[in-house]
Write a protein that holds these residues in place. Structure first.
Motif, PDB file in Angstrom:
ATOM      1  N   GLY A  49       0.827  -1.233   0.112  1.00 61.47           N
ATOM      2  CA  GLY A  49       0.028   0.019  -0.124  1.00 61.47           C
ATOM      3  C   GLY A  49       0.845   1.175   0.009  1.00 61.47           C
ATOM      4  O   GLY A  49       2.188   1.174  -0.022  1.00 61.47           O
ATOM      5  N   PHE A  50       0.288   2.318  -0.015  1.00 63.10           N
ATOM      6  CA  PHE A  50       0.956   3.898   0.143  1.00 63.10           C
ATOM      7  C   PHE A  50       0.881   4.398   1.598  1.00 63.10           C
ATOM      8  O   PHE A  50      -0.365   4.593   1.928  1.00 63.10           O
ATOM      9  N   PHE A  51       1.934   5.095   1.792  1.00 64.08           N
ATOM     10  CA  PHE A  51       1.677   6.125   2.850  1.00 64.08           C
ATOM     11  C   PHE A  51       0.537   7.226   2.312  1.00 64.08           C
ATOM     12  O   PHE A  51       0.743   7.385   1.140  1.00 64.08           O
ATOM     13  N   ASN A  52      -0.219   7.537   3.226  1.00 65.87           N
ATOM     14  CA  ASN A  52      -1.397   8.708   2.958  1.00 65.87           C
ATOM     15  C   ASN A  52      -1.266   9.763   3.927  1.00 65.87           C
ATOM     16  O   ASN A  52      -1.612   9.766   5.076  1.00 65.87           O
ATOM     17  N   PRO A  53      -0.678  11.231   3.595  1.00 66.72           N
ATOM     18  CA  PRO A  53      -0.197  11.270   2.241  1.00 66.72           C
ATOM     19  C   PRO A  53       1.337  10.857   2.244  1.00 66.72           C
ATOM     20  O   PRO A  53       1.915  10.666   3.163  1.00 66.72           O
ATOM     21  N   SER A  63      -1.664  16.973  -6.296  1.00 67.01           N
ATOM     22  CA  SER A  63      -0.804  16.725  -7.157  1.00 67.01           C
ATOM     23  C   SER A  63      -0.976  15.578  -8.111  1.00 67.01           C
ATOM     24  O   SER A  63      -1.022  14.509  -7.563  1.00 67.01           O
ATOM     25  N   ILE A  64      -1.224  15.708  -9.450  1.00 64.76           N
ATOM     26  CA  ILE A  64      -1.328  14.549 -10.351  1.00 64.76           C
ATOM     27  C   ILE A  64      -0.185  13.660 -10.347  1.00 64.76           C
ATOM     28  O   ILE A  64      -0.457  12.516 -10.683  1.00 64.76           O
ATOM     29  N   TYR A  65       0.992  14.477  -9.999  1.00 68.55           N
ATOM     30  CA  TYR A  65       2.218  13.456 -10.088  1.00 68.55           C
ATOM     31  C   TYR A  65       2.140  12.615  -8.961  1.00 68.55           C
ATOM     32  O   TYR A  65       2.865  11.270  -9.054  1.00 68.55           O
ATOM     33  N   GLY A  66       1.538  12.596  -7.761  1.00 68.77           N
ATOM     34  CA  GLY A  66       1.219  11.724  -6.765  1.00 68.77           C
ATOM     35  C   GLY A  66       0.600  10.489  -7.468  1.00 68.77           C
ATOM     36  O   GLY A  66       1.018   9.344  -7.341  1.00 68.77           O
ATOM     37  N   SER A  67      -0.552  10.618  -8.089  1.00 65.95           N
ATOM     38  CA  SER A  67      -1.107   9.751  -8.748  1.00 65.95           C
ATOM     39  C   SER A  67      -0.333   9.038  -9.835  1.00 65.95           C
ATOM     40  O   SER A  67      -0.227   7.672 -10.096  1.00 65.95           O
ATOM     41  N   ILE A  68       0.523   9.766 -10.728  1.00 70.06           N
ATOM     42  CA  ILE A  68       1.326   9.059 -11.624  1.00 70.06           C
ATOM     43  C   ILE A  68       2.358   8.014 -11.108  1.00 70.06           C
ATOM     44  O   ILE A  68       2.706   6.962 -11.494  1.00 70.06           O
ATOM     45  N   ARG A  70       1.949   6.639  -8.189  1.00 71.76           N
ATOM     46  CA  ARG A  70       1.458   5.506  -7.420  1.00 71.76           C
ATOM     47  C   ARG A  70       1.066   4.507  -8.602  1.00 71.76           C
ATOM     48  O   ARG A  70       1.242   3.130  -8.468  1.00 71.76           O
ATOM     49  N   GLU A  71       0.540   4.865  -9.751  1.00 70.39           N
ATOM     50  CA  GLU A  71       0.188   3.967 -10.928  1.00 70.39           C
ATOM     51  C   GLU A  71       1.714   3.232 -11.194  1.00 70.39           C
ATOM     52  O   GLU A  71       1.636   1.990 -11.637  1.00 70.39           O
ATOM     53  N   ALA A  72       2.829   3.943 -11.637  1.00 74.65           N
ATOM     54  CA  ALA A  72       3.830   3.544 -11.900  1.00 74.65           C
ATOM     55  C   ALA A  72       4.466   2.251 -11.216  1.00 74.65           C
ATOM     56  O   ALA A  72       4.907   1.210 -11.396  1.00 74.65           O
ATOM     57  N   ILE A  73       4.422   2.818  -9.745  1.00 72.07           N
ATOM     58  CA  ILE A  73       4.939   1.727  -8.804  1.00 72.07           C
ATOM     59  C   ILE A  73       3.972   0.856  -8.597  1.00 72.07           C
ATOM     60  O   ILE A  73       4.616  -0.513  -8.378  1.00 72.07           O
ATOM     61  N   SER A  74       2.639   0.826  -8.587  1.00 68.51           N
ATOM     62  CA  SER A  74       1.636  -0.345  -8.652  1.00 68.51           C
ATOM     63  C   SER A  74       1.878  -1.268  -9.854  1.00 68.51           C
ATOM     64  O   SER A  74       2.124  -2.489  -9.526  1.00 68.51           O
ATOM     65  N   ARG A  75       2.340  -0.557 -11.067  1.00 66.85           N
ATOM     66  CA  ARG A  75       2.357  -1.544 -12.017  1.00 66.85           C
ATOM     67  C   ARG A  75       3.657  -2.578 -11.938  1.00 66.85           C
ATOM     68  O   ARG A  75       3.581  -3.752 -12.210  1.00 66.85           O
ATOM     69  N   GLU A  76       4.771  -1.962 -11.229  1.00 66.91           N
ATOM     70  CA  GLU A  76       5.951  -2.570 -10.982  1.00 66.91           C
ATOM     71  C   GLU A  76       5.753  -3.814 -10.075  1.00 66.91           C
ATOM     72  O   GLU A  76       6.232  -4.965  -9.882  1.00 66.91           O
TER      73      GLU A  76
END
Length: 198
Positions: A49-53, A63-68, A70-76
């Protein structure tokens, strides 16, 4: 005085926003490394999971970059068999920071070769450190660092870390930023040799 404090806060927020763009907007390819705690049995981990925030996310702005990230790390993580969970074995945090740097370089001055303004004609030279015959260039730049930390949630202990360091350059399109973040995270996770439960 209160107006000055507001501007200082905005400047800090802007700095943080620039830091999260590091992998997305490096002037040159960032230096990416990773390492893990060899004393840890990674086969015990199956969920994440991810720290929040996360460190790059500020509760005062989105920040949209937080989402990017998260998506990149989730994929890995999911490509390695991990499942995202509300009660994870591993928590992931992404943080960034900026640091002003100065670079000083000294090069030979071609117009002074062979002596001071050429009058020595190469017959003799000055002592070391004399200084003539060289040019010194000073440049200032912003260096950004992005850390991806993987933490054992129960032990509250970092078990893996990926780090990207490079010069920050803000002149990138949103699509270039997204692509560079994805590529940077992929390269970072190339140094994560584990699979869920193995």
């Amino acid at each position: 005085m209160q107006t000055r404090n507001v501007f200082m806060q905005l400047a800090k927020l802007a700095s943080l926003a620039i830091a999260v763009l590091l992998m997305a907007s490096c002037a040159s390819k960032p230096d990416i490394k990773s390492d893990y705690d060899r004393s840890v049995d990674f086969s015990q981990y199956k969920t994440y999971g991810f720290f929040n925030p996360m460190g790059i996310e500020n509760p005062n702005y989105s920040s949209i970059y937080g989402s990017i990230f998260r998506e990149a790390i989730s994929r890995e993580m999911e490509s390695r068999g991990y499942v995202q969970s509300n009660n994870p074995d591993l928590l992931i945090n992404v943080s960034g920071r900026l640091q002003e740097k100065t670079r000083v370089t000294t090069t030979s001055d071609p117009y002074m070769s062979g002596g001071y303004y050429g009058y020595r004609r190469g017959a003799y030279g000055a002592w070391g450190g004399y200084g003539y015959g060289t040019q010194t260039h000073v440049s200032q730049y912003t260096e950004g660092t992005v850390n991806v930390d993987m933490v054992d949630r129960n032990q509250k202990r970092m078990v893996w870390e990926g780090v990207a360091v490079g010069r920050v350059n803000e002149k990138r399109t949103n699509e270039e930023m997204r692509t560079n973040i994805n590529n940077g995270i992929k390269e970072m996770f190339a140094g994560y040799p584990f699979r869920a439960g193995q």
